[in-house]
Write an enzyme that holds these catalytic residues in place. Sequence first.
Site, PDB file in Angstrom:
ATOM      1  CE1 TYR A  68       2.592   0.603  -3.779  1.00  0.00           C
ATOM      2  CE2 TYR A  68       2.079   2.663  -4.890  1.00  0.00           C
ATOM      3  CZ  TYR A  68       2.751   1.467  -4.856  1.00  0.00           C
ATOM      4  OH  TYR A  68       3.587   1.121  -5.884  1.00  0.00           O
ATOM      5  CG  ASN A  89       5.255  -9.788  -5.010  1.00  0.00           C
ATOM      6  OD1 ASN A  89       5.338 -10.936  -4.620  1.00  0.00           O
ATOM      7  ND2 ASN A  89       4.425  -9.420  -5.967  1.00  0.00           N
ATOM      8  CB  CYS A  97       3.251  -6.070  -6.632  1.00  0.00           C
ATOM      9  SG  CYS A  97       4.599  -6.708  -7.634  1.00  0.00           S
ATOM     10  CG  HIS A  98       1.055  -5.740 -12.505  1.00  0.00           C
ATOM     11  ND1 HIS A  98       1.192  -7.069 -12.142  1.00  0.00           N
ATOM     12  CD2 HIS A  98      -0.059  -5.667 -13.286  1.00  0.00           C
ATOM     13  CE1 HIS A  98       0.203  -7.763 -12.691  1.00  0.00           C
ATOM     14  NE2 HIS A  98      -0.566  -6.934 -13.384  1.00  0.00           N
ATOM     15  CD  GLU A 125      -3.527  -7.228 -15.284  1.00  0.00           C
ATOM     16  OE1 GLU A 125      -4.281  -6.595 -14.515  1.00  0.00           O
ATOM     17  OE2 GLU A 125      -2.637  -7.993 -14.879  1.00  0.00           O
TER      18      GLU A 125
END
Length: 133
Positions: A68, A89, A97-98, A125
């Site tokens: 952030y 979001n 946003c993850h 990911e």
Amino acid sequence: MHVELFDRTVELDADRVRASEDEIRAQVGEYVAGERRTFDLPVTTPEGFAGEVAAEMRAIPYGETRTYGDIADALDTAAVAVGRACGANPVPLVVPCHRVVGADSLGGYSAGDGLPFKRRLLELEGADASATE
């Protein structure tokens, strides 16, 4: 609209995505199967600050994270303001946003079942979610 992944429901504001629900679901399915790293769906992001945060989130590559604070520095604002924008979001997954985490924690997540879902997306990911537990 609702999309299902990992036995969880994620709410996407279909009015913000200029694609059919079938195309959205197909791309989400490809993402979960590991066949897609980016969504090529046209998205209308909010105007103003929330749109600036969304643009920063969309620029985070698959498998990477930003804090952030990183995004706050890029936008010359406070990390808490970035967190609020991430939490609002309207199209999680499509605007990833993850991939935004706290400096020493995962932070928060409003989709699916919250933090366990965020962790699962990061693990999918190949991002190191354990470093921010």
